[in-house]
Each structure stands twice: as C-alpha cells, then as structure tokens.
Design a protein around this motif. Sequence first.
Motif, short mmCIF file in Angstrom:
data_model
loop_
_atom_site.label_atom_id
_atom_site.label_comp_id
_atom_site.label_asym_id
_atom_site.label_seq_id
_atom_site.Cartn_x
_atom_site.Cartn_y
_atom_site.Cartn_z
N LYS A 211 -35.54 23.10 -46.97
CA LYS A 211 -34.64 23.88 -47.93
C LYS A 211 -34.12 22.91 -47.43
O LYS A 211 -33.35 22.29 -46.97
N VAL A 212 -32.31 23.84 -48.64
CA VAL A 212 -31.62 23.80 -48.46
C VAL A 212 -30.14 24.13 -47.95
O VAL A 212 -29.97 25.16 -47.49
N GLY A 213 -29.71 23.63 -47.60
CA GLY A 213 -27.89 24.14 -46.33
C GLY A 213 -27.24 23.59 -46.76
O GLY A 213 -27.03 22.35 -47.46
N PHE A 214 -26.17 23.60 -45.54
CA PHE A 214 -24.78 23.76 -46.03
C PHE A 214 -24.49 22.76 -45.00
O PHE A 214 -24.53 22.80 -43.42
N THR A 215 -22.72 21.82 -45.14
CA THR A 215 -22.49 20.91 -44.21
C THR A 215 -21.20 20.63 -44.14
O THR A 215 -20.72 20.71 -45.13
N ALA A 216 -20.44 21.04 -42.73
CA ALA A 216 -19.22 20.61 -43.06
C ALA A 216 -18.42 20.00 -42.08
O ALA A 216 -19.34 20.75 -40.43
N GLY A 217 -17.30 18.91 -42.03
CA GLY A 217 -16.39 18.91 -40.47
C GLY A 217 -15.47 17.83 -40.86
O GLY A 217 -14.98 17.52 -42.65
N LEU A 218 -15.17 17.07 -39.52
CA LEU A 218 -14.05 16.63 -39.85
C LEU A 218 -14.77 15.32 -38.85
O LEU A 218 -15.13 15.02 -38.37
N GLU A 219 -14.15 13.89 -39.89
CA GLU A 219 -14.70 13.13 -39.18
C GLU A 219 -13.39 12.23 -38.60
O GLU A 219 -11.88 11.52 -39.52
N GLY A 220 -12.85 11.37 -37.69
CA GLY A 220 -12.43 10.42 -37.90
C GLY A 220 -13.16 9.11 -37.37
O GLY A 220 -13.37 8.81 -36.19
N GLY A 221 -11.71 8.38 -37.49
CA GLY A 221 -12.44 6.77 -37.13
C GLY A 221 -11.36 5.93 -37.28
O GLY A 221 -10.83 6.23 -37.95
#
Length: 189
Positions: free
Chosen positions: A48-58
Amino acid sequence: MMIAAVGAQAQRPEVGKFVMRPMAGVTFSSFGASIKQAGVKVLDSKYKVGFTAGLEGGYQFNEWFQPSVGVFYSQQGSKCEEFGIGKYNTNMDYLTVPVLGNFYVYDGLALKAGVQPGILLSAKADGADVKDDAKSFQLQIPIGISYEYQNFVIDARMFIPVTKAFKSDVVDDFMNNTFAVTVGYNFQL
C-alpha cells in the motif's frame, strides 16, 4: 570559476558543519506474509502507498562520513485480501527516529545504514481501531542511498523489519516491510 566552486560546495555540507534537512515523500509497505489454513491461502498481503515527512539533522564529521538522526511521521501497513471475506487496508501510523551513518562514496552520492525505532500512533483495519492488537514499538534497519545536488536531496530507503507488527499468534509473521522515497533540502548551520 567562482560559480563552479559554489556548485561543488553545494554537493555536501562542509566538514565540521551541522545540517538540518526537512524531508517529505511516499512509503510503500506490506506485511510481506500470507496465512494458509490446511494448505490453502486464506489471507494475502499486498503493498500500500502512504506518506512520510520529518526532519533530519547531521554533522559532517569528515569528507566521507556524516552521522544523522531524525524524527518522522510514517504511514505503514498493508493492503490485505482475505479470501471468502474481501479486501481491506491496515493503516499503521508511526513516529520514527532514524539514526544513520551516511557514507559519501562520490560527490553528492551517499550510502546509508542504521537503526530506526518507531512508536505506534494509531492502527486501523478498514476504519476499525486495532491498536490494542498491534505492538506499540517497532524496530527496523534502514538501508539506503541519496543524492544531493545544490542542497536538494533525493533519498531512497528500504526498512528491514526486526520486530513484528502485531501481538497475536494468528498474524505472527506480519512485519512492516517498507520502502520510502523522499525529497529534502539541506540547510547548513
């Protein structure tokens, strides 16, 4: 010459600098299992298709290595077909925390691997709440590749499940097999 130098710098953050990267994209997930009774398949799991979102720091430790940590909302689950009953969707929403090592093998091209714990936010099967049947914690191993060009990042990750999605023995083999493609933008700090 100055424009060429700026373009080359934009391929990856400078050594000793922090970077913040908001990202958003799509997930493709499946439980990757079937249930058989008396040798006959009675339930089949599809992507199934979904959604993802967020913040990454490095932090760019040196020319080739950047450790990173992020916080993401991720839709996972599966489309299921229960023979004799019908089709239904299982939607599982997680708050995930990917901890990765990013290894730059060429200008802008990074291979990545790490660990990703996830906390279950909600679980529904065709609108019915199944959160009590689902495990509240999951662990996945992310493996991926990304390419950075002028601060834009396209990222593809496969998440290998370590923990099962449900508590029940009936669906003991159900694990969130997930693949995600995201687009982000690097803000160097």
